[in-house]
Scaffold this motif. Sequence first.
Motif, mmCIF file in Angstrom:
data_model
loop_
_atom_site.group_PDB
_atom_site.id
_atom_site.type_symbol
_atom_site.label_atom_id
_atom_site.label_comp_id
_atom_site.label_asym_id
_atom_site.label_seq_id
_atom_site.Cartn_x
_atom_site.Cartn_y
_atom_site.Cartn_z
ATOM 1 N N UNK A 60 37.450 47.823 53.686
ATOM 2 C CA UNK A 60 37.477 48.375 52.334
ATOM 3 C C UNK A 60 38.891 48.446 51.774
ATOM 4 N N UNK A 61 39.854 48.700 52.635
ATOM 5 C CA UNK A 61 41.232 48.906 52.198
ATOM 6 C C UNK A 61 41.995 47.603 51.975
ATOM 7 N N UNK A 62 41.648 46.573 52.702
ATOM 8 C CA UNK A 62 42.455 45.346 52.713
ATOM 9 C C UNK A 62 42.661 44.722 51.331
ATOM 10 N N UNK A 63 41.637 44.616 50.470
ATOM 11 C CA UNK A 63 41.909 44.019 49.148
ATOM 12 C C UNK A 63 42.955 44.789 48.353
ATOM 13 N N UNK A 64 42.894 46.120 48.389
ATOM 14 C CA UNK A 64 43.873 46.913 47.666
ATOM 15 C C UNK A 64 45.252 46.847 48.286
ATOM 16 N N UNK A 65 45.314 46.818 49.612
ATOM 17 C CA UNK A 65 46.601 46.658 50.299
ATOM 18 C C UNK A 65 47.234 45.331 49.892
ATOM 19 N N UNK A 66 46.429 44.276 49.928
ATOM 20 C CA UNK A 66 46.937 42.952 49.586
ATOM 21 C C UNK A 66 47.416 42.894 48.140
ATOM 22 N N UNK A 67 46.663 43.488 47.228
ATOM 23 C CA UNK A 67 47.061 43.477 45.813
ATOM 24 C C UNK A 67 48.391 44.196 45.606
ATOM 25 N N UNK A 68 48.587 45.327 46.291
ATOM 26 C CA UNK A 68 49.837 46.065 46.122
ATOM 27 C C UNK A 68 51.020 45.324 46.751
ATOM 28 N N UNK A 69 50.793 44.677 47.893
ATOM 29 C CA UNK A 69 51.859 43.879 48.493
ATOM 30 C C UNK A 69 52.261 42.751 47.554
ATOM 31 N N UNK A 70 51.273 42.098 46.971
ATOM 32 C CA UNK A 70 51.587 40.999 46.056
ATOM 33 C C UNK A 70 52.330 41.492 44.821
ATOM 34 N N UNK A 71 52.101 42.747 44.436
ATOM 35 C CA UNK A 71 52.813 43.321 43.291
ATOM 36 C C UNK A 71 54.228 43.764 43.653
ATOM 37 N N UNK A 72 54.383 44.403 44.842
ATOM 38 C CA UNK A 72 55.634 45.068 45.174
ATOM 39 C C UNK A 72 56.587 44.261 46.044
ATOM 40 N N UNK A 73 56.070 43.339 46.841
ATOM 41 C CA UNK A 73 56.929 42.613 47.771
ATOM 42 C C UNK A 73 57.633 41.460 47.071
ATOM 43 N N UNK A 74 58.830 41.148 47.555
ATOM 44 C CA UNK A 74 59.527 39.967 47.055
ATOM 45 C C UNK A 74 58.759 38.715 47.483
ATOM 46 N N UNK A 75 58.873 37.628 46.710
ATOM 47 C CA UNK A 75 58.029 36.448 46.939
ATOM 48 C C UNK A 75 57.964 35.943 48.376
ATOM 49 N N UNK A 76 59.067 35.869 49.126
ATOM 50 C CA UNK A 76 58.956 35.303 50.482
ATOM 51 C C UNK A 76 58.086 36.130 51.437
#
Length: 324
Positions: free
Chosen positions: A269-285
């Motif tokens: 249940x958590x993984x889609x939201x975790x992934x979305x936030x990483x894609x928003x907050x993490x630098x591209x590499x």
Amino acid sequence: METDVAIALDLGGTQVRAALVRDGRVLARAAARTDLGGPEAVMRQFRALVAGIAPAGTPPPGAVGMCAPGPLDTVSGIVDHIPTLPGWDGFALRDHLSDTFGLPAVVENDGIAAAFGEWTHGAGRDLHHLVYVTVSTGIGGGVVVDGRLMHGARGMGGHVGHFTLAAEGPVCSCGRIGCFEAFAAGTAFGRRARAAADRDPASHLGRIAARETVEARHAVEGARAGDPACLALVAEEAAYLGSGFASLLHLYSPQMIVMGGGVSKAFDLLEPGIRARIERDAMPPFRAVPVRPAALADDAGLVGVAALARAATARTPRPPSRGS
């Protein structure tokens, strides 16, 4: 006759566990609620648990290891302070452990032990760079960098729950404001679930609150049933986790983040939201670095500290038995 079996012990704020472990496989286990009467009471618990899983006639294990929350000085083997367990400050844990069982002893932070377990026998096998995060009552973890388990000064590295996620926010168990743990640990998730129940007594969580204390697991159960308020709580938890994980990606540049602990049971249940936030907050590499659930689940710390204890046996003289 010495064997390749190790005794693995896990000291937790609510539960103590004991296991016999060989080469990453748990052969037998036992658990009990943690006696809050202090170290000596808990050591008696561990003796009883081990006696129950290693009866007379069992070949003696070659080493004993215990993983525990910290801060824990694993160089000296002395507990610095355990916020969830009073009375342990300054306790010479490694010496007491060795004296109790008459074996070479290792003590390790529970997060670092679990990281080692997942690296050697779980989801992180064959990787050279790994971050393990356990999300449970608190948030802890361990780090593998350049193919080496990171310990830091006094063996106190890897406290991944205690960087500041926000300048303002809830007070953490460590006493600071705004730690990653204060926002995203299972206890914080549970507090938000109870607040939601209080706001709407007629809701799914409100009805549960009428008969028992609402915990994070109730929000997860409600989300699986499609309850909108519970789905929102899960999404909020995922966002906090994703923000914290993005910071860990920047700090350590791992090939993978492995998530363990009780909250990881809701990983799907958590993984889609975790992934979305990483894609928003993490630098591209860093955005494509995978986040995976722990393969060893609750056994990661036991497996890890057993492996560390067995590795230490080769360089630690075996103490004399009590009868010698």
